[in-house]
Design a protein around this motif. Sequence first.
Motif, PDB file in Angstrom:
ATOM      1  N   ARG A 210       8.411  15.643  20.422  1.00 57.47           N
ATOM      2  CA  ARG A 210       8.676  14.282  20.914  1.00 57.47           C
ATOM      3  C   ARG A 210      10.116  13.881  20.565  1.00 57.47           C
ATOM      4  N   TYR A 211      10.526  14.168  19.340  1.00 51.12           N
ATOM      5  CA  TYR A 211      11.880  13.839  18.908  1.00 51.12           C
ATOM      6  C   TYR A 211      12.910  14.576  19.750  1.00 51.12           C
ATOM      7  N   PHE A 212      12.655  15.854  20.024  1.00 48.63           N
ATOM      8  CA  PHE A 212      13.579  16.640  20.846  1.00 48.63           C
ATOM      9  C   PHE A 212      13.798  15.983  22.205  1.00 48.63           C
ATOM     10  N   LEU A 213      12.741  15.504  22.805  1.00 47.69           N
ATOM     11  CA  LEU A 213      12.850  14.917  24.137  1.00 47.69           C
ATOM     12  C   LEU A 213      13.682  13.645  24.123  1.00 47.69           C
ATOM     13  N   TYR A 214      13.614  12.895  23.032  1.00 45.90           N
ATOM     14  CA  TYR A 214      14.431  11.689  22.937  1.00 45.90           C
ATOM     15  C   TYR A 214      15.847  11.997  22.476  1.00 45.90           C
ATOM     16  N   TYR A 215      15.967  12.919  21.549  1.00 52.83           N
ATOM     17  CA  TYR A 215      17.271  13.216  20.973  1.00 52.83           C
ATOM     18  C   TYR A 215      18.096  14.178  21.825  1.00 52.83           C
ATOM     19  N   GLY A 216      17.465  15.227  22.321  1.00 52.52           N
ATOM     20  CA  GLY A 216      18.175  16.332  22.947  1.00 52.52           C
ATOM     21  C   GLY A 216      18.936  15.999  24.202  1.00 52.52           C
ATOM     22  N   MET A 217      18.419  15.118  25.016  1.00 51.54           N
ATOM     23  CA  MET A 217      19.061  14.731  26.267  1.00 51.54           C
ATOM     24  C   MET A 217      19.410  15.939  27.129  1.00 51.54           C
ATOM     25  N   ILE A 218      18.551  16.930  27.126  1.00 49.83           N
ATOM     26  CA  ILE A 218      18.804  18.147  27.892  1.00 49.83           C
ATOM     27  C   ILE A 218      18.385  17.913  29.337  1.00 49.83           C
ATOM     28  N   SER A 219      19.289  18.178  30.259  1.00 51.45           N
ATOM     29  CA  SER A 219      18.993  17.953  31.666  1.00 51.45           C
ATOM     30  C   SER A 219      18.689  19.244  32.417  1.00 51.45           C
ATOM     31  N   ASP A 220      19.000  20.379  31.832  1.00 55.07           N
ATOM     32  CA  ASP A 220      18.763  21.666  32.486  1.00 55.07           C
ATOM     33  C   ASP A 220      17.360  22.137  32.131  1.00 55.07           C
ATOM     34  N   GLY A 221      16.516  22.276  33.141  1.00 55.85           N
ATOM     35  CA  GLY A 221      15.124  22.649  32.922  1.00 55.85           C
ATOM     36  C   GLY A 221      14.950  23.982  32.230  1.00 55.85           C
ATOM     37  N   SER A 222      15.805  24.945  32.550  1.00 56.92           N
ATOM     38  CA  SER A 222      15.665  26.264  31.918  1.00 56.92           C
ATOM     39  C   SER A 222      16.007  26.202  30.433  1.00 56.92           C
ATOM     40  N   VAL A 223      16.966  25.365  30.055  1.00 57.27           N
ATOM     41  CA  VAL A 223      17.332  25.207  28.648  1.00 57.27           C
ATOM     42  C   VAL A 223      16.195  24.506  27.895  1.00 57.27           C
ATOM     43  N   LEU A 224      15.635  23.458  28.490  1.00 56.93           N
ATOM     44  CA  LEU A 224      14.516  22.750  27.874  1.00 56.93           C
ATOM     45  C   LEU A 224      13.313  23.672  27.706  1.00 56.93           C
ATOM     46  N   THR A 225      13.021  24.456  28.731  1.00 53.27           N
ATOM     47  CA  THR A 225      11.897  25.393  28.670  1.00 53.27           C
ATOM     48  C   THR A 225      12.110  26.417  27.561  1.00 53.27           C
ATOM     49  N   ALA A 226      13.312  26.944  27.444  1.00 54.15           N
ATOM     50  CA  ALA A 226      13.618  27.912  26.389  1.00 54.15           C
ATOM     51  C   ALA A 226      13.462  27.279  25.011  1.00 54.15           C
ATOM     52  N   MET A 227      13.924  26.049  24.854  1.00 56.13           N
ATOM     53  CA  MET A 227      13.832  25.371  23.574  1.00 56.13           C
ATOM     54  C   MET A 227      12.370  25.174  23.169  1.00 56.13           C
ATOM     55  N   VAL A 228      11.545  24.708  24.087  1.00 57.98           N
ATOM     56  CA  VAL A 228      10.138  24.456  23.768  1.00 57.98           C
ATOM     57  C   VAL A 228       9.408  25.767  23.475  1.00 57.98           C
ATOM     58  N   ALA A 229       9.717  26.820  24.212  1.00 55.18           N
ATOM     59  CA  ALA A 229       9.097  28.130  23.951  1.00 55.18           C
ATOM     60  C   ALA A 229       9.507  28.665  22.580  1.00 55.18           C
ATOM     61  N   ASP A 230      10.780  28.532  22.231  1.00 55.68           N
ATOM     62  CA  ASP A 230      11.253  28.979  20.918  1.00 55.68           C
ATOM     63  C   ASP A 230      10.627  28.144  19.801  1.00 55.68           C
ATOM     64  N   HIS A 231      10.468  26.867  20.065  1.00 54.69           N
ATOM     65  CA  HIS A 231       9.827  25.967  19.107  1.00 54.69           C
ATOM     66  C   HIS A 231       8.372  26.391  18.875  1.00 54.69           C
ATOM     67  N   ALA A 232       7.668  26.712  19.941  1.00 60.36           N
ATOM     68  CA  ALA A 232       6.293  27.197  19.809  1.00 60.36           C
ATOM     69  C   ALA A 232       6.260  28.515  19.035  1.00 60.36           C
ATOM     70  N   ASP A 233       7.191  29.414  19.335  1.00 59.88           N
ATOM     71  CA  ASP A 233       7.280  30.688  18.601  1.00 59.88           C
ATOM     72  C   ASP A 233       7.445  30.448  17.099  1.00 59.88           C
ATOM     73  N   LEU A 234       8.342  29.540  16.750  1.00 61.62           N
ATOM     74  CA  LEU A 234       8.619  29.238  15.349  1.00 61.62           C
ATOM     75  C   LEU A 234       7.345  28.806  14.619  1.00 61.62           C
ATOM     76  N   TRP A 235       6.604  27.878  15.219  1.00 63.04           N
ATOM     77  CA  TRP A 235       5.415  27.348  14.555  1.00 63.04           C
ATOM     78  C   TRP A 235       4.256  28.321  14.573  1.00 63.04           C
ATOM     79  N   GLU A 236       4.153  29.133  15.604  1.00 63.69           N
ATOM     80  CA  GLU A 236       3.122  30.182  15.605  1.00 63.69           C
ATOM     81  C   GLU A 236       3.393  31.173  14.471  1.00 63.69           C
ATOM     82  N   ARG A 237       4.652  31.551  14.307  1.00 69.06           N
ATOM     83  CA  ARG A 237       5.020  32.484  13.244  1.00 69.06           C
ATOM     84  C   ARG A 237       4.749  31.866  11.870  1.00 69.06           C
ATOM     85  N   ALA A 238       5.098  30.593  11.718  1.00 67.62           N
ATOM     86  CA  ALA A 238       4.861  29.898  10.449  1.00 67.62           C
ATOM     87  C   ALA A 238       3.371  29.869  10.119  1.00 67.62           C
TER      88      ALA A 238
END
Length: 126
Positions: A42-70
């Motif tokens: 939620r914070y990323f969506l407010y803070y990041g201001m990312i307008s490129d869908g592929s960049v946003l998708t990569a960020m969310v996928a990497d974020h999911a990877d991080l927490w799955e690994r944790a």
Amino acid sequence: MTAKWIETLTGSLEEKKQYKAATARIEALPAPYSDVARALQRYFLYYGMISDGSVLTAMVADHADLWERAALDGASVRDIIGDDPVEFAETFAAAYSDKQWIDKERARLRTAVAAAESTGDRRERS
């Protein structure tokens, strides 16, 4: 043909699928990982201001990877985010911030100031 027209208006349908899949992965995490990951997302969506869908998708996928690994490693939330969750979130988002909606306005502001300076320089020499 219709899908291409719809994507022109709404963005890539494939990216939307990937985003939803990554979000579902976050939802499937055990607590407290899912709770923290959702709060960060939620914070990323407010803070990041990312307008490129592929960049946003990569960020969310990497974020999911991080927490799955944790979760697999049994790492504590604080082991991942440290003492300041805001600093963690902003540092994480900064890695994906090369294409923000504000970039165009930043460039316009720099151009406007440079143009004003060059106009002022010409007036002073006259």
